[in-house]
Structures are given as C-alpha cells and as structure tokens.
Design an enzyme around this catalytic site. Structure first.
Site, PDB file in Angstrom:
ATOM      1  N   CYS A 171      -7.806   1.801   1.831  1.00 33.80           N
ATOM      2  CA  CYS A 171      -8.868   0.981   1.234  1.00 33.80           C
ATOM      3  C   CYS A 171      -8.375   0.319  -0.046  1.00 33.80           C
ATOM      4  O   CYS A 171      -8.051   0.988  -1.030  1.00 33.80           O
ATOM      5  CB  CYS A 171     -10.092   1.843   0.945  1.00 33.80           C
ATOM      6  SG  CYS A 171     -11.411   0.955   0.094  1.00 33.80           S
ATOM      7  N   HIS A 181     -15.349  -0.543   3.566  1.00 34.33           N
ATOM      8  CA  HIS A 181     -15.253   0.842   4.048  1.00 34.33           C
ATOM      9  C   HIS A 181     -16.473   1.676   3.681  1.00 34.33           C
ATOM     10  O   HIS A 181     -16.540   2.864   4.022  1.00 34.33           O
ATOM     11  CB  HIS A 181     -13.994   1.513   3.478  1.00 34.33           C
ATOM     12  CG  HIS A 181     -12.710   0.920   3.983  1.00 34.33           C
ATOM     13  ND1 HIS A 181     -12.110  -0.159   3.382  1.00 34.33           N
ATOM     14  CD2 HIS A 181     -11.919   1.254   5.038  1.00 34.33           C
ATOM     15  CE1 HIS A 181     -10.985  -0.461   4.026  1.00 34.33           C
ATOM     16  NE2 HIS A 181     -10.855   0.388   5.043  1.00 34.33           N
ATOM     17  N   ASP A 238     -10.611  -6.862   0.355  1.00 29.65           N
ATOM     18  CA  ASP A 238     -10.065  -5.716   1.068  1.00 29.65           C
ATOM     19  C   ASP A 238      -9.522  -6.223   2.398  1.00 29.65           C
ATOM     20  O   ASP A 238      -9.952  -7.264   2.907  1.00 29.65           O
ATOM     21  CB  ASP A 238     -11.156  -4.674   1.305  1.00 29.65           C
ATOM     22  CG  ASP A 238     -10.581  -3.345   1.771  1.00 29.65           C
ATOM     23  OD1 ASP A 238     -10.404  -2.467   0.913  1.00 29.65           O
ATOM     24  OD2 ASP A 238     -10.301  -3.184   2.974  1.00 29.65           O
ATOM     25  N   SER A 259       0.799  -1.225   0.000  1.00 26.18           N
ATOM     26  CA  SER A 259       0.000   0.000   0.000  1.00 26.18           C
ATOM     27  C   SER A 259       0.833   1.277   0.000  1.00 26.18           C
ATOM     28  O   SER A 259       0.286   2.378  -0.104  1.00 26.18           O
ATOM     29  CB  SER A 259      -0.936  -0.001   1.211  1.00 26.18           C
ATOM     30  OG  SER A 259      -1.869  -1.061   1.122  1.00 26.18           O
TER      31      SER A 259
END
Length: 625
Positions: free
Chosen positions: A393, A380, A374, A335
């Site tokens: 996310c 989310h 996720d 990420s």
C-alpha cells in the site's frame, strides 16, 4: 765578422732544435708512460670488472612468461583457463616481398585488411629477425588453409601459444571478465618489469580486480647475442664454457569464486536476454552465489581477432551487453524499501503493530490538493503495517514517510548499506543514492533548488524520486533483513590457491555493524509481512503458494517516466523502453535463511508477475527443490 755572426746564429738554431727534440721526447715519453699505466689499469688491475661488462654486452636476458592462474566456481568448475591455440607469425628478414605476402594472405582470408597498415608500422619499428604476430587463435579451417599453402610463404609460420579461454562464455562474462592487450592506461597501474609487451592483462571483472594474483612472476633465460642483438647458439661461440642462467617463471595463483555456476546459468536463462540483473547472496557470510547482468557477451571474442568495428558494435549496442548492471546499474528501488521503512516506523514510534491507516487510493499533503496516487486506484481501506507491506500500500507509506522525515529515512536505509558501495571485488561499483536535506543543499547550485520539499519525502517513501540503488545493494539489504540485522560484506572470493603446493587460503567473512532495534518483535513482524507477500494474501502469492519451504519477499514496480495528475498509462501504445521496471527481493528458508535474492528486469512492468518467478526459481535451485 759576418762569418762569426753566421756561426753564432747556426749554433743558436742547433741548440734550439736540440731543446725542442728533447722536450718533444720527454712529452712523448710522458704520454707513453700514461698509456702504459692506463693499459695496465684496464688489462690487469680492472680486468675482472671490464671482462664482466663485456660478457654482459654479449649475454642478454629474455623473459619467459608465467602461466596465468585459473578461475573456478565454488564447486571447482573451471570458469577461466589457459588453452593452446595457434597464431600466425612473421619474421620480416625472411620475407622477400612484404606487400605480395600480405596480398596472398588476404586472398586466403588469413589477415584483416584493416590491420595491414598497423602491421607494416610494427615491422618497421621491430628488429627484422624478431617474430611478429599477424593473427592469433586461428580456427581449424584457417590452420588447414595455411598448411595447404605453407610452401608459398617464406618467413611465415604457425606457432602454438597459450590463450585465455572461458568455457561458460556469456554465463560468466561480467563476473569473471576478460583479458586484453596492455594499453597505455594499463601501463600506469602495472609493474612493467613483470610484463612483456605482447602479454595480456585483465580488463574487467575478476580478471582485472585480481590481476596481481592471477599474473604470476615472469622468469628469464640468458643467451649469447651478437652486436645486433641476434641470438646465437653456443656452438657458434668460441668460448663454450660460459655459464648461462635460467630462472623458471612462477605461475599465477588460482582463484576460487563464491559463484555457483548452476545458478549463473539458470539466472541467465531466466532473464532470457532481457535487460536486467540477478544477484543472490548467502546471508550468513556475504558470499555472492550468483551475479548476472543481462544481456551478456562471450568473452572469448576478445581472443578471436576482434576488429575495431566489432568492438564498436558491442559498445554502441543499445542494450549495452558490456555494461555490468549488477554493480554499475542504479535503479529506483521502489517498494523494495517498504519493509525497512516499516521497521524504522516501529523503532521511531511513528506506528505500531496494531495501528490502522485509511487508504482511499490517494494521499494529499495537508493544505495541498495534489494527489499522490496508490497503485490500487480504489484504495486498500483500513490497513495496518503488516498488510501495508503484504499488499504494498503506497498511501500507508506516504503517511508514515512524512512522519519519519527524509533525514531519518536516510539514516535507516544507510544502516542497510543502501546508497553506499559494498566494496565487492569488482571495479567501477557505483554508490547509488539515498537523499537527505544536506545532500540536496550541497548538490545544487541555485538557492531555490537547495530546499527539500515535503512532496519529495512523499515520493521517497515508496523508493522513487532521487533514490537509487544497485541490484547488489538490494541483495545485500535483503540479506540483512533475512538475518534480522546481522550484516556481512558481500564477497566474490572464496579461496586463493598456491599453484605450486595447492595450498588454499580461505577468505574469511567480514562482519559489518549489526542493525539494532529495540524489540525482536519488530523484526518478526516485518519478516511475517514479507512471508505474507509470497505465501499469504500478498502481491506475489501466486508465485510462492504451494512451495515446500517457507520464504519471504517484496515486489517493486518502478515508473520509468512520470505521468500527469489525471493521466493513466496506455501500456499498449507506450514504447517498451518506457515501461515500468520490475523488481523483486526474496530470501529463504524463512527462519533459517540460506539465500537472499534481488531481481531487476528493466521495463518488465510487474515485479510480482515478472521478477518474482525468477527469484523463486533461483531459490528452488539453490535449496535443491
């Protein structure tokens, strides 16, 4: 009549004999003349030339080794220096019985039994009057042990020699490196006229990369030698008016690194022996403030009679202490790349500052039932770019990644230096990998493997799949985010100092191509979201909240092994080396950045819980909090 015939033959023989004597005399005279001429040529006409050659055969040169330059950190703390140590040396011609001598030294535990055969071979190949090193860098106990038995050893003595010493040991082992004996591979890259066979050369790190600067230039002195090459003193020579030349060796340059030793020590302690790396950079000039790989090793062991077995133990250690993870380790960035992809999405019009997406906890490609999950299984809900970065996310980036496409994704990540060498002053740096359709087409041989699939783009959107980066690349990319697009080449060299006059040549920072976007608001939105990660409602809020300065960051947690569609990790039963990698990048202060940090803890499980506190502590130390 017979008498007349006899007289004629006698006269004929006499004449023939006289002719032969005359011819022989002429030949002899001719040869004598040649010899005389040659003697005149050698002893008179070419006297000076041959006199110099004869003198040259008697006068030999012996090299004097230059002191190696020292290495310092940015504040002048010594990281590598030369110290005096004692080594055990043998002169073979003075030893009565080599075998008994070695046996006695073994009984005193002063030589390694494994090295005896090698030493014997070396003695056979070397002139008997030349000194050979048996052991180097003896400790105080070994010196005392030999001194107490010195009378029992003829031809063996202790000699002081300069050796390389690293005061901070494992704290600087990967960035400074170490020196070792010259190998055949080293001989190919070194100017042999500058080196003595017994000399050491840089093997890794700064010691290796800056070998030509650190080594200096050897000097020499002339001495009178006998026919066997043995040095004799001038008072033993009949002609004491011989001029012997002496040239001083020039010491190597001193090198000042950009490293802050306090940060090095702190980062090493924070990793606490766990496999991983910490790299910190000054975003305003590219200077590397800390570069740590863990676990590390004590480089001084290479001066402490390191045996082959001990070296093999180091090489075969499963934690790889000799492996510099900061520049050689390649990891899926996870990420960490989401802020860059968010910037690309804004620039390309894939999303905007207000557009919202729905995260149900998974994502499926159109016409496909496979679910890309996720990290938050419940999803989310409705989420925009800002919160997608802050909350990390995955589904949001699955969607925009597919719209950006792998080739445009490659181009934007490439602008931040991912997937390419930084060309820092260390050897062996790896490029990492940012995939593209052309890369896959050229990489694989089978036709069915050359096609890029949409699902691979989905995985790449969260920094996994084929994507790889080094900790140094991640730190450099974070520095580019901190400066809103201004990039500098990472560097380790702050200055090079002339050891004679102490004059310093400062290393200038090298600007790279600036990352351009259409609107400054795009930068501010991404930075604001990263600020929210640490000092808002983001994934690392517990780490950054309450700090006396503003900071920004991004966490990453990267799978080491894949799991099935409906499977979940059973972390308690999973082997430690199969746990997720923990990543975190950060910079501070928010609007006037002075430091950018990248942290990787292998199998650390959580970027926000494990790696983020390390990054925060590094920034606290550097900023004085």
């Amino acid at each position: 009549m017979s008498e007349n015939k006899h007289l004629k033959e006698h006269n004929k023989e006499k004449t023939l004999f006289l002719n032969r004597i005359l011819i022989s005399s002429l030949i002899g005279l001719f040869l004598l003349i040649i010899i005389v001429i040659r003697l005149i040529q050698l002893q008179v006409l070419e006297y000076d030339n041959f006199s110099q050659k004869a003198q040259g055969n008697r006068i030999n040169l012996r090299a004097t080794l230059p002191p190696r330059g020292s290495i310092f950190d940015r504040n002048g703390n010594t990281l590598a220096e030369n110290i005096t140590a004692f080594q055990l040396e043998i002169i073979p011609e003075q030893v009565i019985d080599i075998n008994k001598t070695f046996e006695a030294l073994l009984n005193l535990d002063l030589i390694d039994p494994i090295q005896i055969e090698t030493l014997k071979k070396q003695i056979k190949k070397t002139q008997k009057f030349r000194s050979i090193t048996l052991r180097s860098n003896l400790n105080d106990e070994e010196i005392a042990r030999f001194a107490a038995n010195r009378a029992n050893f003829s031809g063996i003595d202790l000699k002081p020699r300069l050796i390389r010493h690293y005061p901070y040991k494992e704290y600087t082992s990967h960035v400074v490196g170490y020196v070792g004996s010259i190998s055949k591979k080293d001989q190919l890259r070194l100017n042999q006229s500058f080196y003595h066979p017994d000399e050491k050369t840089g093997k890794t790190g700064t010691e290796y990369f800056n070998e030509t600067k650190l080594h200096g230039k050897p000097g020499y002195y002339q001495f009178i030698a006998n026919a066997r090459g043995r040095e004799i003193s001038l008072n033993e020579d009949r002609k004491n008016n011989i001029f012997l030349e002496n040239k001083q060796a020039l010491p190597g340059a001193n090198i000042f690194l950009t490293i802050d030793i306090n940060l090095q020590i702190l980062a090493t302690k924070l990793l606490n022996g766990r496999r991983g790396s910490v790299v910190a950079i000054d975003p305003n000039n590219g200077q590397v403030l800390t570069l740590v790989s863990s676990p590390a090793f004590d480089p001084n062991i290479f001066n402490e009679n390191l045996t082959t077995d001990k070296y093999n133990d180091l090489q075969q250690n499963t934690d790889q202490p000799l492996f510099n993870r900061a520049v050689l380790g390649t990891y899926s960035p996870g990420s960490i790349i989401k802020p860059i992809l968010g910037l690309a999405a804004l620039q390309l019009g894939v999303t905007n500052l207000t557009q919202r997406h729905i995260c149900k906890g998974y994502y499926s490609l159109p016409g496909n039932t496979h679910r890309y999950r996720d990290w938050l299984s419940s999803g989310h809900g409705s989420i925009n770019l800002h919160n997608a970065i802050a909350q990390s996310c995955d589904v949001f980036f699955y969607e925009i990644g597919g719209q950006i496409g792998i080739d445009r994704m490659h181009d934007y990540l490439d602008q931040f230096g991912l997937g390419q060498k930084t060309n820092i002053e260390l050897t062996g740096e790896r490029t990492g990998l940012i995939p593209s359709t052309s890369w896959k087409k050229n990489m694989f041989s089978k036709k069915e493997d050359k096609t890029w699939f949409p699902g691979e783009t989905v995985i790449a959107s969260i920094g996994q799949g084929y994507m790889l980066a080094t900790p140094l690349q991640l730190a450099s990319a974070t520095a580019a985010l901190a400066t809103r697009g201004q990039r500098y080449k990472p560097t380790l060299i702050s200055a090079i100092e002339n050891p004679i006059n102490s004059e310093k040549i400062i290393t200038e920072s090298q600007e790279l191509n600036r990352i351009k976007v259409d609107s400054q608001s795009y930068w501010e939105e991404i930075i604001s979201a990263m600020h929210n990660v640490m000092q808002g409602s983001g994934t690392a809020k517990n780490v950054g909240s309450g700090a006396p300065y503003e900071m920004a960051g991004k966490s990453g947690t990267v799978q080491v092994i894949s799991v099935g569609q409906e499977e979940e990790y059973d972390r308690e039963s999973l082997d430690e080396r199969f746990q997720d990698h923990a990543l975190f990048v950060a910079f501070a202060p928010l609007n006037n950045p002075e430091i950018a940090v990248a942290v990787i803890v292998e199998n650390g499980n959580s970027g926000s819980r494990v790696a983020a506190p390390i990054a925060k502590s590094i920034m606290d130390e550097y900023l004085g909090y």
